[in-house]
Design a protein around this motif. Structure first.
Motif, mmCIF file in Angstrom:
data_model
loop_
_atom_site.group_PDB
_atom_site.id
_atom_site.type_symbol
_atom_site.label_atom_id
_atom_site.label_comp_id
_atom_site.label_asym_id
_atom_site.label_seq_id
_atom_site.Cartn_x
_atom_site.Cartn_y
_atom_site.Cartn_z
ATOM 1 N N ARG A 230 0.955 -1.239 -0.037
ATOM 2 C CA ARG A 230 -0.024 -0.107 -0.185
ATOM 3 C C ARG A 230 0.846 1.155 0.085
ATOM 4 N NH1 ARG A 230 -4.654 0.248 4.328
ATOM 5 N NH2 ARG A 230 -5.364 -1.506 3.198
ATOM 6 N N PRO A 231 1.964 1.332 0.796
ATOM 7 C CA PRO A 231 2.759 2.597 0.641
ATOM 8 C C PRO A 231 3.479 2.961 -0.626
ATOM 9 C CG PRO A 231 3.218 1.269 2.719
ATOM 10 C CD PRO A 231 2.654 0.424 1.959
ATOM 11 N N MET A 232 3.837 1.582 -1.305
ATOM 12 C CA MET A 232 4.222 1.918 -2.750
ATOM 13 C C MET A 232 3.160 2.338 -3.343
ATOM 14 S SD MET A 232 6.796 -1.348 -2.876
ATOM 15 C CE MET A 232 7.124 -1.036 -4.606
ATOM 16 N N ALA A 233 2.100 1.888 -3.465
ATOM 17 C CA ALA A 233 1.005 2.345 -4.403
ATOM 18 C C ALA A 233 0.881 3.735 -4.129
ATOM 19 C CB ALA A 233 -0.265 1.418 -4.183
ATOM 20 N N MET A 234 0.546 4.130 -2.882
ATOM 21 C CA MET A 234 0.280 5.623 -2.479
ATOM 22 C C MET A 234 1.242 6.594 -2.798
ATOM 23 S SD MET A 234 -2.668 5.782 -0.966
ATOM 24 C CE MET A 234 -2.430 7.449 -0.667
ATOM 25 N N CYS A 235 2.631 6.098 -2.665
ATOM 26 C CA CYS A 235 3.559 6.926 -3.517
ATOM 27 C C CYS A 235 3.611 7.142 -4.832
ATOM 28 C CB CYS A 235 5.200 6.101 -3.041
ATOM 29 S SG CYS A 235 6.481 6.864 -3.772
ATOM 30 N N LEU A 236 3.274 6.062 -5.665
ATOM 31 C CA LEU A 236 3.067 6.053 -7.087
ATOM 32 C C LEU A 236 2.068 6.930 -7.384
ATOM 33 C CD1 LEU A 236 4.280 5.073 -9.677
ATOM 34 C CD2 LEU A 236 2.664 2.959 -9.452
ATOM 35 N N LEU A 237 0.836 6.725 -6.634
ATOM 36 C CA LEU A 237 -0.536 7.597 -7.106
ATOM 37 C C LEU A 237 -0.243 9.046 -7.076
ATOM 38 C CD1 LEU A 237 -3.467 7.565 -7.953
ATOM 39 C CD2 LEU A 237 -3.853 7.237 -5.431
ATOM 40 N N VAL A 238 0.373 9.349 -5.671
ATOM 41 C CA VAL A 238 0.621 10.887 -5.630
ATOM 42 C C VAL A 238 1.642 11.503 -6.291
ATOM 43 C CG1 VAL A 238 1.221 12.409 -3.425
ATOM 44 C CG2 VAL A 238 -0.408 10.520 -3.147
ATOM 45 N N ALA A 239 2.701 10.903 -6.421
ATOM 46 C CA ALA A 239 3.761 11.565 -7.192
ATOM 47 C C ALA A 239 3.129 11.592 -8.747
ATOM 48 C CB ALA A 239 4.989 10.324 -7.430
ATOM 49 N N GLY A 240 2.402 10.502 -9.321
ATOM 50 C CA GLY A 240 1.767 10.631 -10.635
ATOM 51 C C GLY A 240 1.074 11.967 -10.770
ATOM 52 N N LEU A 241 0.006 12.100 -9.721
ATOM 53 C CA LEU A 241 -0.888 13.112 -9.811
ATOM 54 C C LEU A 241 -0.293 14.442 -9.830
ATOM 55 C CD1 LEU A 241 -3.777 11.783 -7.298
ATOM 56 C CD2 LEU A 241 -3.954 12.105 -9.869
ATOM 57 N N ILE A 242 0.857 14.653 -8.853
ATOM 58 C CA ILE A 242 1.479 15.741 -9.003
ATOM 59 C C ILE A 242 2.181 16.201 -10.041
ATOM 60 C CG2 ILE A 242 3.408 17.234 -7.496
ATOM 61 C CD1 ILE A 242 2.582 15.585 -4.851
ATOM 62 N N ALA A 243 2.730 14.909 -10.675
ATOM 63 C CA ALA A 243 3.614 15.480 -11.704
ATOM 64 C C ALA A 243 2.652 15.650 -13.191
ATOM 65 C CB ALA A 243 4.261 13.962 -12.179
ATOM 66 N N TRP A 244 1.543 15.223 -13.021
ATOM 67 C CA TRP A 244 0.451 15.414 -13.867
ATOM 68 C C TRP A 244 0.129 16.891 -13.791
ATOM 69 C CZ3 TRP A 244 -4.673 16.900 -13.453
ATOM 70 C CH2 TRP A 244 -5.446 16.885 -14.770
ATOM 71 N N ALA A 245 -0.234 17.356 -12.568
ATOM 72 C CA ALA A 245 -0.770 18.708 -12.412
ATOM 73 C C ALA A 245 0.405 19.702 -12.626
ATOM 74 C CB ALA A 245 -1.241 18.837 -10.900
ATOM 75 N N GLY A 246 1.677 19.392 -12.262
ATOM 76 C CA GLY A 246 2.734 20.216 -12.368
ATOM 77 C C GLY A 246 3.527 20.488 -13.858
ATOM 78 N N GLN A 247 2.783 19.880 -14.895
ATOM 79 C CA GLN A 247 3.368 19.851 -16.128
ATOM 80 C C GLN A 247 3.585 21.364 -16.646
ATOM 81 O OE1 GLN A 247 2.127 17.066 -18.977
ATOM 82 N NE2 GLN A 247 0.518 16.658 -17.704
ATOM 83 N N PRO A 248 2.765 22.473 -16.374
ATOM 84 C CA PRO A 248 2.935 23.766 -16.842
ATOM 85 C C PRO A 248 4.191 24.432 -15.768
ATOM 86 C CG PRO A 248 0.790 23.345 -16.340
ATOM 87 C CD PRO A 248 1.555 22.236 -15.757
#
Length: 280
Positions: A230-248
């Protein structure tokens, strides 16, 4: 007369190219000699070769993604306006694809050198965290050897190494060192060889080929099977969302924020998981 001068110029240019490639080969041989003296003063024993082979076996599938990204980066270096020689030096001396791709647009706009260095530092700040996590395993080595390991480290090598030895109580064994070398050495060769192919042969690739998307798919095929807790899944999910939102965001700050957010989410999830286990 003009034809003779053109032929003479062509011969000089050809000779210069040969000398340049000979110099690069000499530099590579020198690096290999230093590595041999530092790490292989005596030929590794059978156990060391087996540990190196384990690392090589684990990283083989990841080399597809590494090579694809290296090839794409090599093409980008040349298309940004760098000469083939400059691109070759950059790919050999700057073993960081994200830093290279971040620096290219800044170099094109003639941004200050300090800004280019700061941008490269920000997108690679995750390696400070990687280094801190790996320090207990290699702190017994001399600083030149640790510097060598740090330079050749990569994201894939860190993930695979910590997946195998992250929870190990014994740290600093020869098995761990040779396994890590089995991860980082093939990655370095795969990256640089593919990047050089991109630099010198990238012009032959049709523009319709979406190599960047292919590299992303290859990375996903490697990373997703590693997500087993679960920690690895949360790490991947949060990092992916922030990377997507931070593209600009400028200077690829979204990548640095994604790393920090993913680590925070993983640590928090792990602590909550332990707390729930302890509670009756």
């Amino acid at each position: 007369m003009v034809a003779e001068r053109l032929r003479a110029t062509a011969r000089i240019s050809s000779l210069g190219s040969v000398l340049w490639h000979a110099l690069r080969l000499a530099m590579l041989c020198k690096v290999c000699a230093v590595v041999k003296n530092r790490f292989f003063s005596s030929f590794p024993g059978a156990q060391a070769r087996r540990d190196f082979g384990k690392g090589l076996g684990d990283v083989l599938t990841a080399l597809v993604a590494v090579s694809t990204w290296g090839f794409v980066t090599g093409i980008a270096l040349v298309k940004s306006g760098l000469t083939e020689s400059m691109a070759t030096l950059m790919t050999l001396l700057v073993y960081a694809g994200s830093a290279q791709l971040t620096a290219l647009p800044l170099m094109e706009t003639l941004s200050p050198l300090l800004l280019i260095f700061v941008a490269g530092l920000l997108v690679n700040i995750r390696f400070l965290i990687f280094g801190a996590a790996l320090q207990p395993f290699f702190r017994h080595l001399s600083w030149p050897r640790r510097l060598f390991l740090g330079f050749f480290s990569s994201d894939i090598a860190f993930v695979l190494f910590m997946g195998r030895y992250g929870d190990s109580k014994l740290k600093g064994s020869g098995e761990q060192l040779w396994y890590f070398l089995g991860l980082i050495v093939p990655c370095w060769f795969a990256w640089n060889l593919s990047s050089l192919l991109g630099i010198y042969l990238g012009g032959l690739v049709p523009a319709s080929w979406s190599l960047e998307f292919a590299a992303i798919l290859a990375l996903m095929a490697i990373i997703i099977p590693l997500v087993q807790t679960r920690p690895m899944a949360m790490c991947l999910l949060v990092a992916g969302l922030i990377a997507w939102a931070g593209q600009p965001w400028p200077l690829r700050l979204g990548l640095a924020a994604a790393v920090a957010g993913g680590i925070f989410a993983g640590v928090l999830s792990e602590r909550l998981q332990r707390k729930n286990r302890k509670s009756p």
